[in-house]
Design an enzyme around this catalytic site. Structure first.
Site, PDB file in Angstrom:
ATOM      1  N   CYS A  84       0.842  -1.204   0.000  1.00  0.00           N
ATOM      2  CA  CYS A  84       0.000   0.000   0.000  1.00  0.00           C
ATOM      3  C   CYS A  84       0.876   1.252   0.000  1.00  0.00           C
ATOM      4  CB  CYS A  84      -0.897  -0.023   1.241  1.00  0.00           C
ATOM      5  SG  CYS A  84      -1.794   1.509   1.531  1.00  0.00           S
ATOM      6  N   SER A  85       0.651   2.129  -0.965  1.00  0.00           N
ATOM      7  CA  SER A  85       1.474   3.335  -1.066  1.00  0.00           C
ATOM      8  C   SER A  85       1.312   4.242   0.161  1.00  0.00           C
ATOM      9  CB  SER A  85       1.162   4.106  -2.345  1.00  0.00           C
ATOM     10  OG  SER A  85      -0.170   4.577  -2.334  1.00  0.00           O
TER      11      SER A  85
END
Length: 114
Positions: A10-11
């Site tokens: 997840c960024s």
């Protein structure tokens, strides 16, 4: 002690971890999708975040719809769904001094250290 409930794919989770590191904050990293939360841990996180279970859920995930969850689902159903499907848990979550913040946006977590 500081803990980040982290998903490296997840960024926002990666950005939050980087922000902690940039600010000299060392955090224990909990890969919650591999190191599954217990019901007690999940309920404690919800309490520390001061939110309702629905606010911790990724309602756009396929699993949410496949499980038949909706606005009328009970908190117990939501909690059980997150326990059985950790991908439904919003991320990242940072806990510090028994308080928690969602890293959406990542800067939110810095409020724990102010």
């Amino acid at each position: 002690m500081t803990t980040i409930y982290h998903n490296p794919r997840c960024s926002k989770s990666r950005q939050t971890l980087a922000l902690l590191e940039e600010n000299g904050i060392q955090a224990d990293i909990r890969l919650y999708q591999k190191d599954i939360l217990s019901k007690v841990e999940l309920e404690l996180l919800i309490a520390q975040l001061k939110i309702q279970p629905i606010e911790l859920m990724r309602t756009k995930e396929t699993a949410y719809k496949e499980l038949g969850l909706n606005k009328d689902s009970s908190d117990e159903e939501r909690i059980q769904a997150m326990l059985n499907n950790p991908s439904l848990i919003e991320r990242p979550i940072v806990v510090h001094n028994n308080q928690a913040k969602l890293g959406r946006p990542p800067e939110n977590v810095l409020e724990l250290f102010g």
